[in-house]
Design an enzyme around this catalytic site. Structure first.
Site, PDB file in Angstrom:
ATOM      1  N   ILE A  40      -5.127  -5.303  -2.298  1.00 37.87           N
ATOM      2  CA  ILE A  40      -5.308  -4.311  -1.236  1.00 37.87           C
ATOM      3  C   ILE A  40      -3.972  -3.689  -0.828  1.00 37.87           C
ATOM      4  CG2 ILE A  40      -5.176  -5.834   0.810  1.00 37.87           C
ATOM      5  CD1 ILE A  40      -7.686  -2.957   0.126  1.00 37.87           C
ATOM      6  N   ARG A  63       5.840 -13.571  -2.615  1.00 33.69           N
ATOM      7  CA  ARG A  63       6.363 -14.718  -3.359  1.00 33.69           C
ATOM      8  C   ARG A  63       6.764 -14.290  -4.766  1.00 33.69           C
ATOM      9  NH1 ARG A  63       1.001 -17.989  -2.856  1.00 33.69           N
ATOM     10  NH2 ARG A  63       0.462 -15.987  -3.798  1.00 33.69           N
ATOM     11  N   LYS A 116      -8.707  -7.319   7.279  1.00 28.93           N
ATOM     12  CA  LYS A 116      -9.917  -8.041   7.614  1.00 28.93           C
ATOM     13  C   LYS A 116     -10.083  -9.211   6.666  1.00 28.93           C
ATOM     14  CE  LYS A 116     -12.749  -7.855   4.830  1.00 28.93           C
ATOM     15  NZ  LYS A 116     -13.091  -7.981   3.352  1.00 28.93           N
ATOM     16  N   ASP A 194     -16.866 -12.200   2.422  1.00 24.37           N
ATOM     17  CA  ASP A 194     -15.677 -11.339   2.368  1.00 24.37           C
ATOM     18  C   ASP A 194     -16.105  -9.866   2.281  1.00 24.37           C
ATOM     19  OD1 ASP A 194     -12.582 -11.051   1.859  1.00 24.37           O
ATOM     20  OD2 ASP A 194     -13.600  -9.831   0.358  1.00 24.37           O
TER      21      ASP A 194
HETATM   22  P1  NAP Z   1      -5.229 -10.713  -3.453  1.00 22.02           P
HETATM   23  O1  NAP Z   1      -5.233  -9.639  -4.490  1.00 22.02           O
HETATM   24  O2  NAP Z   1      -5.534 -12.097  -3.879  1.00 22.02           O
HETATM   25  O3  NAP Z   1      -3.814 -10.641  -2.750  1.00 22.02           O
HETATM   26  C1  NAP Z   1      -3.464 -11.479  -1.686  1.00 22.02           C
HETATM   27  C2  NAP Z   1      -1.954 -11.675  -1.709  1.00 22.02           C
HETATM   28  O4  NAP Z   1      -1.605 -12.531  -0.629  1.00 22.02           O
HETATM   29  C3  NAP Z   1      -1.457 -12.368  -2.948  1.00 22.02           C
HETATM   30  O5  NAP Z   1      -1.180 -11.436  -3.971  1.00 22.02           O
HETATM   31  C4  NAP Z   1      -0.206 -13.038  -2.433  1.00 22.02           C
HETATM   32  O6  NAP Z   1       0.835 -12.113  -2.476  1.00 22.02           O
HETATM   33  C5  NAP Z   1      -0.438 -13.292  -0.976  1.00 22.02           C
HETATM   34  N1  NAP Z   1      -0.629 -14.716  -0.654  1.00 22.02           N
HETATM   35  C6  NAP Z   1       0.091 -15.423   0.234  1.00 22.02           C
HETATM   36  N2  NAP Z   1      -0.342 -16.680   0.302  1.00 22.02           N
HETATM   37  C7  NAP Z   1      -1.352 -16.784  -0.568  1.00 22.02           C
HETATM   38  C8  NAP Z   1      -2.181 -17.858  -0.963  1.00 22.02           C
HETATM   39  N3  NAP Z   1      -2.081 -19.081  -0.439  1.00 22.02           N
HETATM   40  N4  NAP Z   1      -3.125 -17.612  -1.910  1.00 22.02           N
HETATM   41  C9  NAP Z   1      -3.253 -16.392  -2.459  1.00 22.02           C
HETATM   42  N5  NAP Z   1      -2.470 -15.331  -2.118  1.00 22.02           N
HETATM   43  C10 NAP Z   1      -1.532 -15.535  -1.182  1.00 22.02           C
HETATM   44  O7  NAP Z   1      -6.239 -10.371  -2.289  1.00 22.02           O
HETATM   45  P2  NAP Z   1      -6.629  -8.940  -1.726  1.00 22.02           P
HETATM   46  O8  NAP Z   1      -7.849  -8.455  -2.425  1.00 22.02           O
HETATM   47  O9  NAP Z   1      -5.461  -8.063  -1.684  1.00 22.02           O
HETATM   48  O10 NAP Z   1      -7.135  -9.362  -0.264  1.00 22.02           O
HETATM   49  C11 NAP Z   1      -6.229  -9.695   0.771  1.00 22.02           C
HETATM   50  C12 NAP Z   1      -6.938  -9.469   2.087  1.00 22.02           C
HETATM   51  O11 NAP Z   1      -7.331  -8.095   2.157  1.00 22.02           O
HETATM   52  C13 NAP Z   1      -8.227 -10.286   2.216  1.00 22.02           C
HETATM   53  O12 NAP Z   1      -8.395 -10.737   3.516  1.00 22.02           O
HETATM   54  C14 NAP Z   1      -9.330  -9.285   1.866  1.00 22.02           C
HETATM   55  O13 NAP Z   1     -10.543  -9.577   2.525  1.00 22.02           O
HETATM   56  C15 NAP Z   1      -8.715  -8.007   2.387  1.00 22.02           C
HETATM   57  N6  NAP Z   1      -9.255  -6.807   1.730  1.00 22.02           N
HETATM   58  C16 NAP Z   1      -9.341  -6.737   0.364  1.00 22.02           C
HETATM   59  C17 NAP Z   1      -9.917  -5.619  -0.217  1.00 22.02           C
HETATM   60  C18 NAP Z   1     -10.049  -5.452  -1.716  1.00 22.02           C
HETATM   61  O14 NAP Z   1     -10.666  -4.476  -2.163  1.00 22.02           O
HETATM   62  N7  NAP Z   1      -9.474  -6.315  -2.537  1.00 22.02           N
HETATM   63  C19 NAP Z   1     -10.392  -4.583   0.584  1.00 22.02           C
HETATM   64  C20 NAP Z   1     -10.213  -4.671   1.954  1.00 22.02           C
HETATM   65  C21 NAP Z   1      -9.662  -5.801   2.508  1.00 22.02           C
HETATM   66  P3  NAP Z   1       2.286 -12.510  -2.958  1.00 22.02           P
HETATM   67  O15 NAP Z   1       2.104 -13.155  -4.293  1.00 22.02           O
HETATM   68  O16 NAP Z   1       2.915 -11.191  -2.971  1.00 22.02           O
HETATM   69  O17 NAP Z   1       2.879 -13.427  -1.960  1.00 22.02           O
END
Ligand code: NAP
Length: 334
Positions: A40, A63, A116, A194
């Site tokens: 995101i 990280r 969120k 989610d």
């Molecule tokens: P993601 O791709 O898994 O990215 C989350 C990032 O958080 C990871 O790349 C990591 O970044 C960091 N992080 C820090 N501690 C972590 C841990 N213990 N485990 C995993 N990652 C960790 O997830 P995302 O889809 O971006 O979603 C993140 C948030 O945005 C969620 O709450 C989700 O509900 C919300 N969201 C997502 C979307 C979507 O379409 N994907 C849409 C709206 C909202 P670093 O490696 O850089 O530290």
């Protein structure tokens, strides 16, 4: 009448703001850091910040390797100590690790935007709300689906109409939208809630009266901590039935629809709030710009010293876990 959760919109007075703001001239954009460089952050936050003249992306906390041209920190605390000019942070990390980061940033006098869901628990959100108020900072718990183009027109049309029933169908393919996201299947990751909480963020925004869950069934893969499907029943305060069908096993066309019937016609919001039909007729909408709307709102909150925290979608998820009957289903493998 049953007690129902009340959406919480709080405000903090700009007159009690802490000192970091005075390091930046009023005419300059707010220097903001993104924390968590995942899907995101890449897809939405970085482009939306780049398009908004009121913000300047000034640091990345990841990280991993960071991005060329941006100050890079691997720990939030290090960024907070080294960059007092960065007065706001956008937390784009999974919900399980968000509270500690939000607490640290607010404690260090920064304004905070939460992706969120705003927390892994309801109590976390209350604690952050209290801290933001005590420290005179802005806390913005975003619900991106509320900025989908058809949501405000749907809310306006529903107005004080009498709802007779509503049905939410949120069915998507988890392998397409969340490949390899281990956190989403771990406790606190919420599983199918989610995406489902996006539907709940729309429903809690547009419905004329508050809802409460009356029953729930949650399907858990035998090898996972979070549900792959959920069926919820709600009532509003006049007992109009509301159902929700969340499922992550849908292949082919994806469904993100909400239909609301009233004594004076019906509306269907589809494509996650991008499209609107009223009594079968399409009502044209502008192009989707959810995250531009989020950053415009954040700029407005910063300018006025307000917070915007509505935990009601999260309350429904918590209630579903509390009230829900657990069904164990086939194991899930990515
Ligand atoms: P993601 O791709 O898994 O990215 C989350 C990032 O958080 C990871 O790349 C990591 O970044 C960091 N992080 C820090 N501690 C972590 C841990 N213990 N485990 C995993 N990652 C960790 O997830 P995302 O889809 O971006 O979603 C993140 C948030 O945005 C969620 O709450 C989700 O509900 C919300 N969201 C997502 C979307 C979507 O379409 N994907 C849409 C709206 C909202 P670093 O490696 O850089 O530290």
């Amino acid at each position: 009448m049953l007690a129902v959760p009340t959406p919480e919109r709080i405000s903090t007075s700009s007159s009690v703001r802490a000192d970091t703001r005075c390091l930046v001239k009023a005419t300059e954009p707010t220097r903001i850091a993104i924390v968590g460089l995942g899907k995101i952050a890449h897809d939405q936050h970085i482009p939306a910040i780049g398009r908004h003249p009121g913000f300047s992306l000034s640091a990345i906390v990841t990280r991993g390797a960071g991005l060329p041209g941006f100050d890079h920190f691997t720990q939030l605390d290090a960024m907070l100590a080294a960059r007092p000019d960065v007065t706001a942070v956008a937390l784009c990390v999974p919900p399980q690790v968000r509270f500690g980061m939000a607490w640290a940033a607010l404690s260090a006098g920064r304004d905070v935007l939460l992706e969120k869901p705003p927390g892994a628990t309801v109590a976390e959100v209350h604690a952050l709300t209290d801290l933001a108020r005590a420290n005179g900072r802005t806390l913005f718990a975003t619900w991106h689906s509320r900025f989908a183009p058809a949501v405000a027109p749907a809310k306006a049309w529903l107005g004080d109409r009498t709802v007779t029933r509503a049905d939410i169908v949120w069915r998507e393919d988890v392998r397409k939208w969340h490949p390899g996201q281990a956190w989403i299947w771990q406790a606190g990751g919420m599983g199918v809630f989610d995406p489902g909480i996006n539907a709940l963020s729309i429903v809690t925004e547009i419905m004329p009266r508050p809802l409460h869950i009356t029953s729930a069934e949650l399907e858990f893969p035998e090898n996972r901590d979070t549900p792959i499907a959920a069926r919820l029943a709600f009532a509003d305060t006049t007992s109009a039935p509301v159902t929700a069908d969340f499922d992550w096993r849908q292949t082919g066309p994806q469904t993100w629809d909400i239909r609301v019937e009233t004594t004076e016609g019906a509306l269907t919001l589809s494509a996650g709030g991008a499209k609107l039909e009223i009594d079968g007729r399409t009502v044209d909408q502008p192009a989707e710009a959810e995250y531009d709307g989020i950053y415009a709102r954040f700029a407005e909150l910063l300018a006025t010293g307000m917070s915007d925290v509505d935990a009601s979608p999260l309350v429904h998820v918590a209630d579903a876990f509390m009230l829900g009957r657990r069904i164990v289903t086939d194991p899930f493998h990515d």
